[in-house]
Design a protein around this motif. Structure first.
Motif, PDB file in Angstrom:
ATOM      1  N   SER A  24      13.581  74.198 127.404  1.00  0.00           N
ATOM      2  CA  SER A  24      13.246  75.443 128.091  1.00  0.00           C
ATOM      3  C   SER A  24      13.634  75.339 129.558  1.00  0.00           C
ATOM      4  CB  SER A  24      11.754  75.757 127.964  1.00  0.00           C
ATOM      5  OG  SER A  24      10.994  74.774 128.638  1.00  0.00           O
ATOM      6  N   LEU A  25      13.838  76.491 130.157  1.00  0.00           N
ATOM      7  CA  LEU A  25      14.197  76.528 131.568  1.00  0.00           C
ATOM      8  C   LEU A  25      13.065  76.040 132.445  1.00  0.00           C
ATOM      9  CD1 LEU A  25      16.465  77.305 133.485  1.00  0.00           C
ATOM     10  CD2 LEU A  25      15.459  79.601 133.633  1.00  0.00           C
ATOM     11  N   SER A  26      11.825  76.404 132.109  1.00  0.00           N
ATOM     12  CA  SER A  26      10.668  75.941 132.891  1.00  0.00           C
ATOM     13  C   SER A  26      10.502  74.431 132.782  1.00  0.00           C
ATOM     14  CB  SER A  26       9.402  76.657 132.407  1.00  0.00           C
ATOM     15  OG  SER A  26       9.171  76.361 131.034  1.00  0.00           O
ATOM     16  N   GLY A  27      10.749  73.895 131.572  1.00  0.00           N
ATOM     17  CA  GLY A  27      10.653  72.442 131.402  1.00  0.00           C
ATOM     18  C   GLY A  27      11.687  71.701 132.211  1.00  0.00           C
ATOM     19  N   ALA A  28      12.896  72.272 132.264  1.00  0.00           N
ATOM     20  CA  ALA A  28      13.951  71.639 133.077  1.00  0.00           C
ATOM     21  C   ALA A  28      13.576  71.633 134.551  1.00  0.00           C
ATOM     22  CB  ALA A  28      15.268  72.388 132.859  1.00  0.00           C
ATOM     23  N   GLY A  29      13.013  72.754 135.027  1.00  0.00           N
ATOM     24  CA  GLY A  29      12.604  72.806 136.437  1.00  0.00           C
ATOM     25  C   GLY A  29      11.516  71.802 136.754  1.00  0.00           C
ATOM     26  N   LEU A  30      10.512  71.708 135.866  1.00  0.00           N
ATOM     27  CA  LEU A  30       9.440  70.727 136.085  1.00  0.00           C
ATOM     28  C   LEU A  30       9.982  69.304 136.010  1.00  0.00           C
ATOM     29  CD1 LEU A  30       6.422  72.269 134.149  1.00  0.00           C
ATOM     30  CD2 LEU A  30       6.573  71.831 136.601  1.00  0.00           C
ATOM     31  N   SER A  31      10.942  69.060 135.140  1.00  0.00           N
ATOM     32  CA  SER A  31      11.512  67.708 135.033  1.00  0.00           C
ATOM     33  C   SER A  31      12.226  67.297 136.317  1.00  0.00           C
ATOM     34  CB  SER A  31      12.483  67.648 133.841  1.00  0.00           C
ATOM     35  OG  SER A  31      11.810  67.899 132.638  1.00  0.00           O
ATOM     36  N   ILE A  32      12.973  68.256 136.873  1.00  0.00           N
ATOM     37  CA  ILE A  32      13.683  67.943 138.132  1.00  0.00           C
ATOM     38  C   ILE A  32      12.684  67.676 139.254  1.00  0.00           C
ATOM     39  CG2 ILE A  32      15.196  68.912 139.902  1.00  0.00           C
ATOM     40  CD1 ILE A  32      16.638  70.424 137.644  1.00  0.00           C
ATOM     41  N   ILE A  33      11.648  68.523 139.335  1.00  0.00           N
ATOM     42  CA  ILE A  33      10.631  68.342 140.384  1.00  0.00           C
ATOM     43  C   ILE A  33       9.912  67.011 140.205  1.00  0.00           C
ATOM     44  CG2 ILE A  33       8.471  69.233 141.310  1.00  0.00           C
ATOM     45  CD1 ILE A  33       9.466  72.050 140.631  1.00  0.00           C
ATOM     46  N   ALA A  34       9.563  66.693 138.943  1.00  0.00           N
ATOM     47  CA  ALA A  34       8.863  65.438 138.665  1.00  0.00           C
ATOM     48  C   ALA A  34       9.727  64.234 139.014  1.00  0.00           C
ATOM     49  CB  ALA A  34       8.445  65.396 137.201  1.00  0.00           C
ATOM     50  N   ALA A  35      11.038  64.307 138.673  1.00  0.00           N
ATOM     51  CA  ALA A  35      11.936  63.183 138.977  1.00  0.00           C
ATOM     52  C   ALA A  35      12.075  62.956 140.477  1.00  0.00           C
ATOM     53  CB  ALA A  35      13.302  63.446 138.339  1.00  0.00           C
ATOM     54  N   LEU A  36      12.245  64.035 141.231  1.00  0.00           N
ATOM     55  CA  LEU A  36      12.351  63.909 142.686  1.00  0.00           C
ATOM     56  C   LEU A  36      11.061  63.375 143.295  1.00  0.00           C
ATOM     57  CD1 LEU A  36      14.296  67.200 143.562  1.00  0.00           C
ATOM     58  CD2 LEU A  36      15.196  64.864 143.469  1.00  0.00           C
ATOM     59  N   SER A  37       9.921  63.848 142.774  1.00  0.00           N
ATOM     60  CA  SER A  37       8.627  63.386 143.293  1.00  0.00           C
ATOM     61  C   SER A  37       8.426  61.907 142.987  1.00  0.00           C
ATOM     62  CB  SER A  37       7.486  64.212 142.683  1.00  0.00           C
ATOM     63  OG  SER A  37       7.628  65.579 143.019  1.00  0.00           O
ATOM     64  N   MET A  38       8.785  61.481 141.784  1.00  0.00           N
ATOM     65  CA  MET A  38       8.655  60.066 141.423  1.00  0.00           C
ATOM     66  C   MET A  38       9.553  59.198 142.308  1.00  0.00           C
ATOM     67  SD  MET A  38       8.190  59.883 137.289  1.00  0.00           S
ATOM     68  CE  MET A  38       9.473  61.053 136.877  1.00  0.00           C
ATOM     69  N   LEU A  39      10.782  59.684 142.551  1.00  0.00           N
ATOM     70  CA  LEU A  39      11.704  58.929 143.416  1.00  0.00           C
ATOM     71  C   LEU A  39      11.169  58.824 144.838  1.00  0.00           C
ATOM     72  CD1 LEU A  39      14.464  57.546 143.516  1.00  0.00           C
ATOM     73  CD2 LEU A  39      15.470  59.740 144.188  1.00  0.00           C
ATOM     74  N   PHE A  40      10.600  59.889 145.365  1.00  0.00           N
ATOM     75  CA  PHE A  40      10.045  59.869 146.723  1.00  0.00           C
ATOM     76  C   PHE A  40       8.866  58.897 146.824  1.00  0.00           C
ATOM     77  CE2 PHE A  40       6.809  61.597 149.639  1.00  0.00           C
ATOM     78  CZ  PHE A  40       7.493  61.480 150.841  1.00  0.00           C
ATOM     79  N   LEU A  41       7.940  58.994 145.852  1.00  0.00           N
ATOM     80  CA  LEU A  41       6.771  58.105 145.893  1.00  0.00           C
ATOM     81  C   LEU A  41       7.156  56.653 145.651  1.00  0.00           C
ATOM     82  CD1 LEU A  41       4.062  60.253 144.068  1.00  0.00           C
ATOM     83  CD2 LEU A  41       4.324  59.817 146.513  1.00  0.00           C
ATOM     84  N   PHE A  42       8.189  56.442 144.839  1.00  0.00           N
ATOM     85  CA  PHE A  42       8.675  55.076 144.641  1.00  0.00           C
ATOM     86  C   PHE A  42       9.204  54.499 145.955  1.00  0.00           C
ATOM     87  CE2 PHE A  42      12.296  52.250 143.924  1.00  0.00           C
ATOM     88  CZ  PHE A  42      11.661  51.213 143.235  1.00  0.00           C
ATOM     89  N   GLY A  43       9.952  55.300 146.710  1.00  0.00           N
ATOM     90  CA  GLY A  43      10.446  54.849 148.013  1.00  0.00           C
ATOM     91  C   GLY A  43       9.320  54.546 148.980  1.00  0.00           C
ATOM     92  N   MET A  44       8.309  55.403 148.988  1.00  0.00           N
ATOM     93  CA  MET A  44       7.160  55.151 149.861  1.00  0.00           C
ATOM     94  C   MET A  44       6.449  53.856 149.490  1.00  0.00           C
ATOM     95  SD  MET A  44       6.931  57.638 152.115  1.00  0.00           S
ATOM     96  CE  MET A  44       5.212  57.685 152.597  1.00  0.00           C
ATOM     97  N   GLU A  45       6.287  53.634 148.204  1.00  0.00           N
ATOM     98  CA  GLU A  45       5.620  52.413 147.741  1.00  0.00           C
ATOM     99  C   GLU A  45       6.445  51.176 148.054  1.00  0.00           C
ATOM    100  OE1 GLU A  45       2.601  50.148 146.243  1.00  0.00           O
ATOM    101  OE2 GLU A  45       2.614  52.313 146.641  1.00  0.00           O
TER     102      GLU A  45
END
Length: 485
Positions: A24-45
């Motif tokens: 679904s289009l909504s699932g794709a959007g949430l996946s992109i947001i989740a991936a970027l958020s995980m990458l950002f928090l990984f960098g912070m950690e």
């Protein structure tokens, strides 16, 4: 033997055939947001894991570097001659070390603080100077009075000119006067200025010839100087390089030293004098080059006990008088530190942990303390230093700790008038407490746990949000279809 079907039964992550899933289009959007958020928090950690953290504690001083503290310094005194500059150390336990020379180097400097020659070597005092017991007989006048007007003519006329720079009020000048006049008379009789002319003993009253005495950097009385004809003449008003005499001051001692000086001057065979062998090297043992400038740079180190004490720099002599009203203890501190020196590499590594460390380690470096005589004469410049020891425990390698010790200090300075000889005083006091800074390494397992929590947490939260959003949209579609019927 266990079959593959039984192994598959313990699979936590059972797969749904791809044909049964729907993107679904909504699932794709949430996946992109989740991936970027995980990458950002990984960098912070990761940044937090790599960042060095420390803990600081204040404890009772438990020094591991012994009972003594090293003080390194490099100071310039534009108006203090190396001839009399003395470094003394004292403390509350009664330690009193005077005129330390073993670990000290001195260089004569000019008004611009630049050295005017090689290192100035102080001569050790082998014995107490002998003084004559003669009464002060004004009728004996053997030496010539020299003034600024005739000084150059005398110094160019006689191969050796020995001058007594004195002050009438000086105790030591008064004690020297009878012996000096008798020695001058004896030398005049033995080496007649008209017939021989190799040596002349003279005197200068520094209370009358102030500029002449300043030109030759006379800072204590009496100062006996030896001028040799033909020595290099400097550009400073025709001033000659010369030597200082530090031998005995009784008549016999002066005469022996003067005869040794005369023996080095060539003369026709008919006029040569046979000196006794006991006179050999008499003058060489009691003279050394006089300072070429009126200032002195003092560098080196001293070791002191770890108790409140004083480092004192002043003019000192056991057989000279000083005109305290003419003394100026202005100085420039190029370097002053406590404890062992840390190499630049080690200091850089320590400052990686504690950026502010070393900020007060050189608090007085490069500072000038000048007495402009606005408050009068006899001015002592005092520095009050409070020293605190800092220990840094750093984990340089995976299994090894290293201990670094650093002494920080605060300083307060003032100008004080006193009746004593002006000086530069450094009052130091060590704090009974010390600061311990420990590097706290991060746990790798804690880092991995946090990374897994970030990835798993965001993946789960994103899945929940996607399910809620998907179900909401389905319900809205059903409601819309129901309205149409």
């Amino acid at each position: 033997m266990i079959s593959s079907s039984k192994i598959k039964s313990v699979d936590f992550y059972r797969k749904i055939p791809r044909d049964l899933t729907e993107a679904s289009l909504s699932g794709a959007g949430l996946s992109i947001i989740a991936a970027l958020s995980m990458l950002f928090l990984f960098g912070m950690e990761l940044n937090n894991y790599l960042t060095v953290t420390t803990s600081t504690a204040v404890i009772v001083d438990k020094s591991t570097d012994g009972d003594f503290l090293r003080i390194d310094f490099n100071m310039s005194f534009p108006s203090l001659s190396c001839e009399f500059a003395s470094i003394d150390v004292s403390d509350v336990l009664g330690t009193n070390r005077l005129n330390i020379t073993k670990t000290i180097r001195k260089f004569s400097i000019g008004p611009d603080l630049r050295p005017t020659g090689s290192e100035f070597h102080s001569m050790p005092v082998i014995h107490l100077l002998k003084h004559g017991e003669e009464a002060d007989d004004d009728s004996v006048e053997g030496s010539h009075m020299v003034t600024a007007n005739n000084f150059d003519s005398y110094s160019h006329e006689y191969p050796i000119l020995v001058v007594n720079f004195y002050a009438p009020w000086c105790y030591w000048s008064k004690r020297l006067k009878p012996s000096w006049e008798k020695a001058a008379k004896t030398m005049r009789e033995r080496y007649d200025p008209e017939m021989d002319g190799r040596i002349l003993l003279a005197k200068v009253d520094c209370t009358e010839e102030v500029e002449l005495c300043r030109r030759h950097h006379i800072q204590a009385y009496p100062s006996i100087r030896i001028f040799r004809k033909g020595s290099d003449v400097r550009d400073d008003h025709g001033h000659h390089d010369h030597e200082s005499y530090y031998g005995d001051r009784d008549t016999d001692g002066l005469v022996k030293a003067m005869e040794e000086l005369v023996a080095s001057i060539p003369l026709e065979e008919s006029h040569k004098l046979a000196l006794d062998g006991k006179h050999k090297n008499t003058a060489e043992n009691v003279k050394r080059p006089a300072p070429k400038a009126g200032g002195c740079r003092i560098e080196g180190y001293v070791r002191v006990k770890k108790v409140p004490g004083n480092l004192l720099i002043s003019a000192r002599s056991g057989a000279h008088s000083f005109d305290t009203s003419e003394m100026n203890m202005s100085h420039v501190i190029s370097h002053l530190s406590f404890g062992r020196k840390l190499s630049p590499k080690v200091m850089s590594d320590v400052q990686r942990l504690i950026p502010y460390l070393g900020g007060s380690h050189d608090r007085l470096n490069g500072r000038s303390f000048i007495n402009h005589r606005e408050v009068g004469a006899n001015v002592t410049i005092e520095h009050y230093l409070q020293i605190v020891k800092t220990e840094v425990i750093t984990r340089r390698y995976s299994r090894e700790h290293s201990l670094l010790e650093e002494y920080e200090y605060t300083a307060h300075s003032s100008l004080v008038q006193s009746i004593d000889i002006p000086a530069a005083k450094f009052h130091f006091e060590l704090s009974p407490m010390q600061v311990v800074i420990t590097e706290e390494p991060k746990s790798f397992s804690h880092f991995i746990t946090n990374v897994c929590a970030i990835i798993g947490g965001f993946f789960t939260v994103a899945g929940i949000l996607d399910a809620i959003l998907h179900n909401t949209m389905r319900m809205m579609k059903k409601v819309e279809i129901g309205k149409n019927f």
